[in-house]
Design a protein around this motif. Structure first.
Motif, PDB file in Angstrom:
ATOM      1  N   ALA A  49       0.838  -1.206   0.000  1.00 36.68           N
ATOM      2  CA  ALA A  49       0.000   0.000   0.000  1.00 36.68           C
ATOM      3  C   ALA A  49       0.866   1.246   0.000  1.00 36.68           C
ATOM      4  CB  ALA A  49      -0.932   0.008   1.213  1.00 36.68           C
ATOM      5  N   PHE A  50       0.284   2.331  -0.520  1.00 32.08           N
ATOM      6  CA  PHE A  50       0.895   3.662  -0.450  1.00 32.08           C
ATOM      7  C   PHE A  50       0.169   4.439   0.662  1.00 32.08           C
ATOM      8  CE2 PHE A  50       1.559   2.257  -4.802  1.00 32.08           C
ATOM      9  CZ  PHE A  50       2.890   2.582  -5.038  1.00 32.08           C
ATOM     10  N   ARG A  51       0.941   5.042   1.535  1.00 33.04           N
ATOM     11  CA  ARG A  51       0.367   5.778   2.664  1.00 33.04           C
ATOM     12  C   ARG A  51       0.639   7.269   2.482  1.00 33.04           C
ATOM     13  NH1 ARG A  51       2.886   6.961   7.156  1.00 33.04           N
ATOM     14  NH2 ARG A  51       4.484   5.364   6.813  1.00 33.04           N
ATOM     15  N   PHE A  52      -0.384   8.077   2.797  1.00 29.70           N
ATOM     16  CA  PHE A  52      -0.279   9.516   2.575  1.00 29.70           C
ATOM     17  C   PHE A  52      -0.286  10.269   3.901  1.00 29.70           C
ATOM     18  CE2 PHE A  52      -2.092   7.574  -1.176  1.00 29.70           C
ATOM     19  CZ  PHE A  52      -1.295   8.089  -2.192  1.00 29.70           C
ATOM     20  N   LEU A  53       0.191  11.513   3.832  1.00 28.28           N
ATOM     21  CA  LEU A  53       0.371  12.313   5.039  1.00 28.28           C
ATOM     22  C   LEU A  53      -0.960  12.598   5.734  1.00 28.28           C
ATOM     23  CD1 LEU A  53       2.655  13.644   6.641  1.00 28.28           C
ATOM     24  CD2 LEU A  53       2.248  15.748   5.334  1.00 28.28           C
ATOM     25  N   ASP A  54      -2.045  12.666   4.991  1.00 26.50           N
ATOM     26  CA  ASP A  54      -3.356  12.950   5.595  1.00 26.50           C
ATOM     27  C   ASP A  54      -3.991  11.717   6.238  1.00 26.50           C
ATOM     28  OD1 ASP A  54      -4.071  11.473   3.397  1.00 26.50           O
ATOM     29  OD2 ASP A  54      -5.301  13.022   2.453  1.00 26.50           O
ATOM     30  N   GLY A  55      -3.244  10.583   6.224  1.00 27.58           N
ATOM     31  CA  GLY A  55      -3.761   9.364   6.837  1.00 27.58           C
ATOM     32  C   GLY A  55      -4.460   8.429   5.868  1.00 27.58           C
ATOM     33  N   SER A  56      -4.691   8.865   4.645  1.00 31.06           N
ATOM     34  CA  SER A  56      -5.342   8.001   3.664  1.00 31.06           C
ATOM     35  C   SER A  56      -4.341   6.979   3.109  1.00 31.06           C
ATOM     36  CB  SER A  56      -5.949   8.825   2.529  1.00 31.06           C
ATOM     37  OG  SER A  56      -4.937   9.543   1.844  1.00 31.06           O
ATOM     38  N   ARG A  57      -4.869   5.924   2.493  1.00 30.29           N
ATOM     39  CA  ARG A  57      -4.044   4.852   1.935  1.00 30.29           C
ATOM     40  C   ARG A  57      -4.622   4.416   0.602  1.00 30.29           C
ATOM     41  NH1 ARG A  57      -5.127   0.512   4.224  1.00 30.29           N
ATOM     42  NH2 ARG A  57      -3.172  -0.656   4.105  1.00 30.29           N
ATOM     43  N   ILE A  58      -3.760   3.928  -0.254  1.00 28.37           N
ATOM     44  CA  ILE A  58      -4.206   3.243  -1.470  1.00 28.37           C
ATOM     45  C   ILE A  58      -3.618   1.841  -1.433  1.00 28.37           C
ATOM     46  CG2 ILE A  58      -4.046   3.126  -3.975  1.00 28.37           C
ATOM     47  CD1 ILE A  58      -4.155   6.108  -4.116  1.00 28.37           C
ATOM     48  N   GLU A  59      -4.460   0.868  -1.210  1.00 23.40           N
ATOM     49  CA  GLU A  59      -4.014  -0.518  -1.176  1.00 23.40           C
ATOM     50  C   GLU A  59      -3.910  -1.056  -2.597  1.00 23.40           C
ATOM     51  OE1 GLU A  59      -6.572  -2.880   1.198  1.00 23.40           O
ATOM     52  OE2 GLU A  59      -6.173  -1.775   3.064  1.00 23.40           O
ATOM     53  N   ILE A  60      -2.963  -1.963  -2.790  1.00 23.59           N
ATOM     54  CA  ILE A  60      -2.852  -2.656  -4.072  1.00 23.59           C
ATOM     55  C   ILE A  60      -3.848  -3.802  -4.056  1.00 23.59           C
ATOM     56  CG2 ILE A  60      -1.343  -3.888  -5.652  1.00 23.59           C
ATOM     57  CD1 ILE A  60      -0.662  -0.910  -5.252  1.00 23.59           C
ATOM     58  N   THR A  61      -4.805  -3.721  -4.960  1.00 21.35           N
ATOM     59  CA  THR A  61      -5.870  -4.715  -5.012  1.00 21.35           C
ATOM     60  C   THR A  61      -6.404  -4.754  -6.442  1.00 21.35           C
ATOM     61  OG1 THR A  61      -7.939  -5.398  -3.934  1.00 21.35           O
ATOM     62  CG2 THR A  61      -7.696  -3.067  -4.436  1.00 21.35           C
ATOM     63  N   PRO A  62      -7.071  -5.825  -6.844  1.00 26.22           N
ATOM     64  CA  PRO A  62      -7.641  -5.842  -8.202  1.00 26.22           C
ATOM     65  C   PRO A  62      -8.615  -4.674  -8.403  1.00 26.22           C
ATOM     66  CG  PRO A  62      -7.652  -8.042  -7.262  1.00 26.22           C
ATOM     67  CD  PRO A  62      -7.253  -7.119  -6.166  1.00 26.22           C
ATOM     68  N   ARG A  63      -8.380  -3.882  -9.406  1.00 22.47           N
ATOM     69  CA  ARG A  63      -9.233  -2.728  -9.726  1.00 22.47           C
ATOM     70  C   ARG A  63      -9.487  -2.745 -11.223  1.00 22.47           C
ATOM     71  NH1 ARG A  63      -8.908   0.802  -5.307  1.00 22.47           N
ATOM     72  NH2 ARG A  63      -7.084   0.463  -3.965  1.00 22.47           N
ATOM     73  N   GLN A  64     -10.509  -3.449 -11.611  1.00 24.02           N
ATOM     74  CA  GLN A  64     -10.805  -3.573 -13.033  1.00 24.02           C
ATOM     75  C   GLN A  64     -12.070  -2.791 -13.354  1.00 24.02           C
ATOM     76  OE1 GLN A  64     -11.016  -7.571 -14.434  1.00 24.02           O
ATOM     77  NE2 GLN A  64     -11.290  -6.982 -16.583  1.00 24.02           N
ATOM     78  N   ASP A  65     -11.908  -1.793 -14.198  1.00 21.61           N
ATOM     79  CA  ASP A  65     -13.020  -0.978 -14.674  1.00 21.61           C
ATOM     80  C   ASP A  65     -13.719  -0.216 -13.552  1.00 21.61           C
ATOM     81  OD1 ASP A  65     -12.533  -1.931 -17.243  1.00 21.61           O
ATOM     82  OD2 ASP A  65     -13.854  -3.652 -16.965  1.00 21.61           O
ATOM     83  N   ASP A  66     -12.924   0.170 -12.508  1.00 26.86           N
ATOM     84  CA  ASP A  66     -13.521   1.040 -11.493  1.00 26.86           C
ATOM     85  C   ASP A  66     -13.763   2.433 -12.073  1.00 26.86           C
ATOM     86  OD1 ASP A  66     -13.402  -1.021  -9.740  1.00 26.86           O
ATOM     87  OD2 ASP A  66     -11.783  -0.221  -8.500  1.00 26.86           O
ATOM     88  N   GLY A  67     -12.870   2.828 -12.960  1.00 27.23           N
ATOM     89  CA  GLY A  67     -13.066   4.101 -13.641  1.00 27.23           C
ATOM     90  C   GLY A  67     -12.790   5.313 -12.806  1.00 27.23           C
ATOM     91  N   ASP A  68     -12.066   5.184 -11.707  1.00 32.66           N
ATOM     92  CA  ASP A  68     -11.777   6.351 -10.876  1.00 32.66           C
ATOM     93  C   ASP A  68     -10.282   6.650 -10.894  1.00 32.66           C
ATOM     94  OD1 ASP A  68     -10.728   4.322  -9.327  1.00 32.66           O
ATOM     95  OD2 ASP A  68     -12.256   4.465  -7.767  1.00 32.66           O
ATOM     96  N   LEU A  69      -9.880   7.741 -10.221  1.00 34.96           N
ATOM     97  CA  LEU A  69      -8.483   8.139 -10.202  1.00 34.96           C
ATOM     98  C   LEU A  69      -7.627   7.177  -9.386  1.00 34.96           C
ATOM     99  CD1 LEU A  69      -8.656  12.044  -9.966  1.00 34.96           C
ATOM    100  CD2 LEU A  69      -7.710  10.666 -11.814  1.00 34.96           C
ATOM    101  N   THR A  70      -8.223   6.504  -8.423  1.00 32.76           N
ATOM    102  CA  THR A  70      -7.451   5.526  -7.646  1.00 32.76           C
ATOM    103  C   THR A  70      -6.988   4.385  -8.537  1.00 32.76           C
ATOM    104  OG1 THR A  70      -8.694   6.061  -5.635  1.00 32.76           O
ATOM    105  CG2 THR A  70      -7.496   3.967  -5.669  1.00 32.76           C
ATOM    106  N   GLU A  71      -7.879   3.900  -9.410  1.00 30.16           N
ATOM    107  CA  GLU A  71      -7.495   2.853 -10.359  1.00 30.16           C
ATOM    108  C   GLU A  71      -6.458   3.393 -11.339  1.00 30.16           C
ATOM    109  OE1 GLU A  71      -9.408  -0.067 -13.815  1.00 30.16           O
ATOM    110  OE2 GLU A  71     -10.630   1.507 -12.892  1.00 30.16           O
TER     111      GLU A  71
END
Length: 262
Positions: A195-217
């Protein structure tokens, strides 16, 4: 008359006795050992035409054992010093460590390991990670050139503050191909990001993201694709079941500069 008188006179004289020459005695035969009859030649058994003949044994060739893999990856003094200097100029936080070996497997280990706590200023690796200097160098350049700029496009522009690692150094077989060879983790050539961790406390986990269509994907796809510019192996969700929850990055040397990006 005289002739007859002379003849009578000679007849009355005694006849001379001639000694006979002795007969030669036969020479005794020389004693010679009786010749022994020669031994008959040993009978050679001829192989039968319909009987398979055994093949001669192949000579055993002793193949000398080569040096362990960890030793073949050891940097020379100049390359190692140059790598440490580059990390220092990038602002990385690290320490040199003692050589790593494994008592159960001679190939495993790192000849000149470092413990990396932060590849770039402000981007921490939770708990630190042991790896080869060259692995840390590629990680720092990728984070600087691609990952950190990509965070600017995320909602709220969060500042990247850390990496949550998966596997780091570990003496084990490769996962996902039957374990036919040692993993690059066994040589300090690999680093996994969960996962990537950000200063504001949010995280982006590495997980299957197929056709989510958002900026996280889009962010996950972008950092994954650009990683192949710095690493020779990039595996993640969809590559196989073993990589559904992390990005595997390694610097395995391959012929012709081939890279595996899945």
């Amino acid at each position: 008359m005289r002739t007859w008188a002379a003849f009578l006179l000679m007849a009355m004289l005694p006849m001379p006795v001639f000694a006979q020459a002795p007969r030669p005695e036969p020479r005794p035969a020389e004693h010679r050992p009786e010749a022994r009859p020669a031994d008959p030649p040993a009978a050679v058994e001829k192989p039968k035409a319909d009987e398979p003949q055994p093949e001669p044994p192949e000579p055993k060739v002793e193949i000398p054992a080569g040096p362990p893999i960890r030793a073949t990856l050891r940097e020379d003094g100049f390359a190692y010093s140059a790598c440490l200097l580059e990390l220092t100029l990038l602002g990385a936080d690290f320490d040199e460590s003692a050589p790593l070996t494994d008592p159960d497997h001679a190939d495993c280990g790192i000849a000149r390991p470092i413990t990396l706590r932060a590849p770039l200023p402000g981007i921490q690796i939770d708990g630190g990670a042991v790896m080869r200097c060259d692995t840390a160098r590629h990680l720092a350049h990728w984070l600087r050139d691609f990952v950190r700029p990509a965070t600017v496009l995320l909602p709220g522009q969060p500042q990247l503050a850390g990496l949550e690692p998966g596997s780091t150094y570990q003496c084990r077989p490769t996962i996902g191909n039957g374990g036919e060879s040692l993993s690059e983790h066994a040589f300090g050539n690999a680093f996994d990001i969960a996962a990537f961790r950000f200063l504001d406390g949010s995280r982006i986990e590495i997980t299957p993201r197929q056709d989510d269509g958002d900026l996280t994907e889009a962010f996950q796809q972008a950092v994954r694709k650009t990683a192949c510019l710095h690493f020779t192996t990039v595996l993640g969700p969809g590559a196989n079941a073993a990589h559904e929850n992390h990005l595997h990055l390694d610097i395995k040397a391959r012929k012709g500069g081939f890279r595996l990006c899945q």
